[in-house]
Write a protein that holds these residues in place. Structure first.
Motif, PDB file in Angstrom:
ATOM      1  N   GLY A 263       0.829  -1.315  -0.034  1.00  0.00           N
ATOM      2  CA  GLY A 263      -0.118  -0.058   0.092  1.00  0.00           C
ATOM      3  C   GLY A 263       0.815   1.372   0.076  1.00  0.00           C
ATOM      4  O   GLY A 263       2.088   1.340   0.069  1.00  0.00           O
ATOM      5  N   GLY A 264       0.247   2.285   0.107  1.00  0.00           N
ATOM      6  CA  GLY A 264       0.859   3.667   0.017  1.00  0.00           C
ATOM      7  C   GLY A 264       1.798   3.849  -1.126  1.00  0.00           C
ATOM      8  O   GLY A 264       2.832   4.336  -1.011  1.00  0.00           O
ATOM      9  N   LEU A 265       1.151   3.856  -2.389  1.00  0.00           N
ATOM     10  CA  LEU A 265       1.677   4.023  -3.729  1.00  0.00           C
ATOM     11  C   LEU A 265       2.416   5.263  -3.825  1.00  0.00           C
ATOM     12  O   LEU A 265       3.537   5.413  -4.665  1.00  0.00           O
ATOM     13  CB  LEU A 265       0.700   3.808  -4.705  1.00  0.00           C
ATOM     14  N   GLN A 266       2.022   6.234  -3.230  1.00  0.00           N
ATOM     15  CA  GLN A 266       2.409   7.533  -3.503  1.00  0.00           C
ATOM     16  C   GLN A 266       3.518   7.907  -2.558  1.00  0.00           C
ATOM     17  O   GLN A 266       4.427   8.832  -2.671  1.00  0.00           O
ATOM     18  CB  GLN A 266       1.426   8.623  -3.213  1.00  0.00           C
ATOM     19  N   GLY A 267       3.936   7.019  -1.678  1.00  0.00           N
ATOM     20  CA  GLY A 267       4.968   7.027  -0.658  1.00  0.00           C
ATOM     21  C   GLY A 267       4.552   7.848   0.545  1.00  0.00           C
ATOM     22  O   GLY A 267       3.576   8.596   0.789  1.00  0.00           O
ATOM     23  N   ILE A 268       5.463   7.569   1.683  1.00  0.00           N
ATOM     24  CA  ILE A 268       4.980   8.141   3.043  1.00  0.00           C
ATOM     25  C   ILE A 268       4.851   9.618   3.003  1.00  0.00           C
ATOM     26  O   ILE A 268       5.783  10.257   2.563  1.00  0.00           O
ATOM     27  CB  ILE A 268       5.636   7.320   4.222  1.00  0.00           C
ATOM     28  N   ALA A 269       3.926  10.102   3.829  1.00  0.00           N
ATOM     29  CA  ALA A 269       3.769  11.677   3.796  1.00  0.00           C
ATOM     30  C   ALA A 269       4.857  12.428   4.473  1.00  0.00           C
ATOM     31  O   ALA A 269       5.368  13.377   4.026  1.00  0.00           O
ATOM     32  CB  ALA A 269       2.602  11.893   4.496  1.00  0.00           C
ATOM     33  N   GLU A 270       5.439  11.903   5.616  1.00  0.00           N
ATOM     34  CA  GLU A 270       6.509  12.394   6.235  1.00  0.00           C
ATOM     35  C   GLU A 270       7.758  12.682   5.409  1.00  0.00           C
ATOM     36  O   GLU A 270       8.230  13.601   5.592  1.00  0.00           O
ATOM     37  CB  GLU A 270       6.731  11.724   7.703  1.00  0.00           C
ATOM     38  N   LEU A 271       8.126  11.914   4.673  1.00  0.00           N
ATOM     39  CA  LEU A 271       9.454  12.004   3.807  1.00  0.00           C
ATOM     40  C   LEU A 271       8.990  12.671   2.498  1.00  0.00           C
ATOM     41  O   LEU A 271       9.770  13.725   2.333  1.00  0.00           O
ATOM     42  CB  LEU A 271       9.973  10.696   3.038  1.00  0.00           C
ATOM     43  N   ARG A 272       7.874  12.848   2.193  1.00  0.00           N
ATOM     44  CA  ARG A 272       7.432  13.578   1.012  1.00  0.00           C
ATOM     45  C   ARG A 272       7.637  15.113   1.522  1.00  0.00           C
ATOM     46  O   ARG A 272       7.809  16.116   0.874  1.00  0.00           O
ATOM     47  CB  ARG A 272       6.054  13.349   0.495  1.00  0.00           C
ATOM     48  N   GLU A 273       7.036  15.320   2.957  1.00  0.00           N
ATOM     49  CA  GLU A 273       6.878  16.777   3.278  1.00  0.00           C
ATOM     50  C   GLU A 273       8.352  17.404   3.328  1.00  0.00           C
ATOM     51  O   GLU A 273       8.652  18.557   3.190  1.00  0.00           O
ATOM     52  CB  GLU A 273       6.092  16.796   4.673  1.00  0.00           C
ATOM     53  N   ILE A 274       9.351  16.452   3.854  1.00  0.00           N
ATOM     54  CA  ILE A 274      10.693  16.881   4.088  1.00  0.00           C
ATOM     55  C   ILE A 274      11.209  17.383   2.838  1.00  0.00           C
ATOM     56  O   ILE A 274      11.822  18.514   2.411  1.00  0.00           O
ATOM     57  CB  ILE A 274      11.580  15.888   4.543  1.00  0.00           C
ATOM     58  N   PHE A 275      11.075  16.708   1.702  1.00  0.00           N
ATOM     59  CA  PHE A 275      11.550  17.011   0.239  1.00  0.00           C
ATOM     60  C   PHE A 275      10.796  18.037  -0.370  1.00  0.00           C
ATOM     61  O   PHE A 275      11.117  18.862  -1.241  1.00  0.00           O
ATOM     62  CB  PHE A 275      11.868  15.590  -0.541  1.00  0.00           C
ATOM     63  N   ALA A 276       9.474  18.208   0.127  1.00  0.00           N
ATOM     64  CA  ALA A 276       8.775  19.195  -0.465  1.00  0.00           C
ATOM     65  C   ALA A 276       9.144  20.557  -0.083  1.00  0.00           C
ATOM     66  O   ALA A 276       9.043  21.518  -0.806  1.00  0.00           O
ATOM     67  CB  ALA A 276       7.281  19.096   0.233  1.00  0.00           C
ATOM     68  N   ASP A 277       9.682  20.609   1.207  1.00  0.00           N
ATOM     69  CA  ASP A 277      10.240  21.801   1.808  1.00  0.00           C
ATOM     70  C   ASP A 277      11.511  21.990   0.802  1.00  0.00           C
ATOM     71  O   ASP A 277      11.884  23.312   0.404  1.00  0.00           O
ATOM     72  CB  ASP A 277      10.758  21.630   3.208  1.00  0.00           C
ATOM     73  N   LEU A 278      12.491  21.237   0.672  1.00  0.00           N
ATOM     74  CA  LEU A 278      13.597  21.383   0.096  1.00  0.00           C
ATOM     75  C   LEU A 278      13.481  21.511  -1.398  1.00  0.00           C
ATOM     76  O   LEU A 278      13.974  22.536  -2.030  1.00  0.00           O
ATOM     77  CB  LEU A 278      14.385  20.032   0.246  1.00  0.00           C
ATOM     78  N   LEU A 279      12.635  21.116  -2.223  1.00  0.00           N
ATOM     79  CA  LEU A 279      12.362  21.234  -3.569  1.00  0.00           C
ATOM     80  C   LEU A 279      11.425  22.391  -3.682  1.00  0.00           C
ATOM     81  O   LEU A 279      11.140  22.854  -4.875  1.00  0.00           O
ATOM     82  CB  LEU A 279      11.916  20.019  -4.339  1.00  0.00           C
ATOM     83  N   GLY A 280      10.575  22.928  -2.885  1.00  0.00           N
ATOM     84  CA  GLY A 280       9.701  24.043  -3.082  1.00  0.00           C
ATOM     85  C   GLY A 280       8.481  23.536  -3.884  1.00  0.00           C
ATOM     86  O   GLY A 280       7.896  24.425  -4.555  1.00  0.00           O
ATOM     87  N   ILE A 281       8.094  22.350  -3.347  1.00  0.00           N
ATOM     88  CA  ILE A 281       6.897  21.819  -4.125  1.00  0.00           C
ATOM     89  C   ILE A 281       5.938  21.255  -3.081  1.00  0.00           C
ATOM     90  O   ILE A 281       6.565  20.639  -1.999  1.00  0.00           O
ATOM     91  CB  ILE A 281       7.124  20.764  -4.967  1.00  0.00           C
ATOM     92  N   ASP A 282       4.661  21.442  -3.382  1.00  0.00           N
ATOM     93  CA  ASP A 282       3.540  20.874  -2.386  1.00  0.00           C
ATOM     94  C   ASP A 282       3.832  19.316  -2.206  1.00  0.00           C
ATOM     95  O   ASP A 282       3.944  18.532  -3.145  1.00  0.00           O
ATOM     96  CB  ASP A 282       2.101  21.016  -3.015  1.00  0.00           C
ATOM     97  N   ALA A 283       3.541  18.874  -0.918  1.00  0.00           N
ATOM     98  CA  ALA A 283       3.868  17.263  -0.710  1.00  0.00           C
ATOM     99  C   ALA A 283       2.940  16.689  -1.532  1.00  0.00           C
ATOM    100  O   ALA A 283       3.317  15.317  -2.032  1.00  0.00           O
ATOM    101  CB  ALA A 283       3.791  17.049   0.723  1.00  0.00           C
ATOM    102  N   ASP A 284       1.859  17.022  -1.685  1.00  0.00           N
ATOM    103  CA  ASP A 284       0.599  16.240  -2.463  1.00  0.00           C
ATOM    104  C   ASP A 284       0.895  16.108  -3.854  1.00  0.00           C
ATOM    105  O   ASP A 284       0.277  15.310  -4.500  1.00  0.00           O
ATOM    106  CB  ASP A 284      -0.736  16.902  -2.112  1.00  0.00           C
ATOM    107  N   ARG A 285       2.033  16.787  -4.338  1.00  0.00           N
ATOM    108  CA  ARG A 285       2.358  16.862  -5.723  1.00  0.00           C
ATOM    109  C   ARG A 285       3.712  16.146  -6.176  1.00  0.00           C
ATOM    110  O   ARG A 285       4.068  16.294  -6.991  1.00  0.00           O
ATOM    111  CB  ARG A 285       2.579  18.176  -6.286  1.00  0.00           C
ATOM    112  N   ILE A 286       4.035  15.561  -4.803  1.00  0.00           N
ATOM    113  CA  ILE A 286       5.308  14.614  -4.830  1.00  0.00           C
ATOM    114  C   ILE A 286       4.957  13.091  -4.869  1.00  0.00           C
ATOM    115  O   ILE A 286       4.004  12.795  -3.791  1.00  0.00           O
ATOM    116  CB  ILE A 286       6.271  15.129  -4.025  1.00  0.00           C
ATOM    117  N   VAL A 287       5.719  12.186  -5.579  1.00  0.00           N
ATOM    118  CA  VAL A 287       5.505  10.915  -5.394  1.00  0.00           C
ATOM    119  C   VAL A 287       6.823  10.608  -4.764  1.00  0.00           C
ATOM    120  O   VAL A 287       7.894  10.839  -5.392  1.00  0.00           O
ATOM    121  CB  VAL A 287       5.242  10.128  -6.680  1.00  0.00           C
ATOM    122  N   ALA A 288       6.933   9.766  -3.619  1.00  0.00           N
ATOM    123  CA  ALA A 288       8.202   9.187  -3.209  1.00  0.00           C
ATOM    124  C   ALA A 288       8.204   7.776  -3.357  1.00  0.00           C
ATOM    125  O   ALA A 288       7.170   6.975  -3.516  1.00  0.00           O
ATOM    126  CB  ALA A 288       8.399   9.250  -1.685  1.00  0.00           C
TER     127      ALA A 288
END
Ligand code: PLP
Length: 426
Positions: free
Chosen positions: A73-98
């Motif tokens: 499950g969790g095809l898009q990847g876990i939220a806590e890691l997406r949030e860290i890289f959302a901050d670094l990449l300047g992209i909303d976490a819900d637009r990121i797939v890990a």
């Protein structure tokens, strides 16, 4: 004559003298029986060791949402890691797939999906077109070009400049030719030139009119966080710029922790418009029920926050910046002013791009190989491995220990001067 004079200004007799001196230097070099390697753009063991905290993580088997990361499950990847890289990449976490460990695999998947299924904003699969062409800034990343030739996609090259691709050339090409469906771009500290796409260039790329309605920019931000100086240049916010320009689906963004944690066991990311993310996940879901969330969770725990990643990258910089400084020192001392070499001084990334006297790059690489110094094969930064001017050499100083960078670079400069004087004495 000193080798610091432009060799092309010397008389035939003076060039012959330099040639004789370099021949002797080269013979001495071969006698040393070196075994050095500047081909590999990969982290050194010391860099990998920085992330060994991962080996005893995660400390739990549940992610923040309470999901058991050991399960499907969790095809898009876990939220806590997406949030860290959302901050670094300047992209909303819900637009990121890990995803898994390789962003290159994600790039291949995206291209295959485009070929077989068509783009989220396209009318038909790209494979149904008579011809598909990609714009390739050169010199560039060899594996990007290999992917295209593997899929039967044609290439057209444009020069990579200091501020990104020659955007006038790109805009001219894409305006008239509907077969041009996309372009590659490494926007920050490009492989191998170190170029950084400016805000202005990014704006033009996302807003330029394209004959293909489903034109894509594959924005491979592999080195977004890999600074070699305190400048810490920020990447242009390509997704917001594209949305403002009315072309929200044009960029597909890629990044990974391959050169942050482990090149073979990191986490890769894809980002795009909400529609692009849904399009990608729809195809991904046919072949996967979920990614390695355990690896994602240990990455999230290991870093804790975006600042944790920033501090970690400063440690990488401490290890590799002296290697880049050494490459530049030897090149400057031995080739500066000779007029037969120019090279980049990157502020980040993994490479130095060296241009030698046109027509001599393959000879330099051959001479270096015979002297026990492995360099990336000639032309590898060009589609079909064809450097039309036979002048570009990609240097990768991160992997060898600093103590090896010096003799390897000294050997390279001897080979550059020998090949140049061979050519000039013709
Ligand atoms: N993109 C670029 C520009 C690279 O230079 C590299 C590795 O050298 C990659 C992608 C590979 O990324 P990954 O390890 O995430 O597949």
């Amino acid at each position: 004559p000193s080798p610091q004079q432009p060799l092309t200004d010397l008389s035939a007799a003076e060039v012959a003298q330099v040639h004789a001196r370099q021949t002797a230097a080269y013979d001495a070099l071969r006698a040393q029986g070196l075994g050095l390697d500047l081909t590999r753009g990969k982290p050194s063991t010391e860099q990998l060791d920085l992330s060994d905290g991962l080996l005893s993580l995660p400390s739990t088997t549940r992610d923040r949402s309470g999901a058991d990361v050991r399960n499907y499950g969790g095809l898009q990847g876990i939220a806590e890691l997406r949030e860290i890289f959302a901050d670094l990449l300047g992209i909303d976490a819900d637009r990121i797939v890990a995803g898994g460990s390789s962003s290159l695999t994600m790039m291949r998947d995206v291209l295959v999906d485009l070929m077989l299924k068509g783009a989220v904003d396209g009318e038909r699969p790209w494979a149904a077109e008579e011809k598909v062409t990609f714009v390739c800034p050169v010199p560039g990343y060899d594996r990007h070009f290999t992917l295209l030739s593997w899929l039967g996609i044609d290439t057209v090259t444009v020069p990579m400049l200091e501020d990104g691709p020659d955007v006038d050339a790109v805009a001219r090409l894409v305006a008239d030719d509907p077969s041009i469906k996309g372009m590659w771009l490494v926007p920050t500290y490009a492989n191998p030139t170190g170029s950084v796409v400016t805000q202005e260039v990014a704006e033009r790329l996302v807003s330029m009119p394209t004959a293909a309605p489903d034109f894509k920019i594959l924005w491979d931000n592999a080195y977004a966080l890999h600074h070699l100086t305190s400048a810490e240049t920020k990447s242009a916010d390509v997704l917001s710029l594209a949305a403002v320009a009315g072309n929200p689906h044009r960029p597909v963004v890629f990044a990974s922790t391959s050169k942050i944690t482990y090149a073979g066991a990191g986490v890769a990311f894809l980002a795009g418009s909400p529609e692009t993310v849904a399009w990608y996940l729809g195809h991904l879901g046919k072949g996967s029920i979920g990614p390695d969330k355990l690896n994602q969770l240990r990455h999230a725990e290991f870093f804790g926050s975006a600042d944790g990643v920033r501090a970690h990258m400063a440690e990488h910089r401490r290890i590799i910046a002296p290697k880049f400084a050494e490459v530049d020192r030897v090149l400057t001392e031995r080739l500066g002013g000779t007029g037969v070499a120019s090279w980049t001084r990157p502020e980040g990334g993994y490479f130095v791009s060296l241009d030698v006297l046109p027509g001599t790059a393959s000879r330099v690489i051959e001479l270096a190989a015979r002297a026990g110094v492995a360099l990336t094969p000639a032309g590898s930064a060009f589609p079909d491995s064809h450097d039309p001017d036979d002048q570009n050499i990609r240097l990768a100083p991160t992997f060898p220990p600093l103590a090896d960078v010096t003799p390897a670079m000294e050997a390279v400069t001897t080979c550059v001067l020998l090949a140049a004087t061979e050519k000039l004495t013709g």
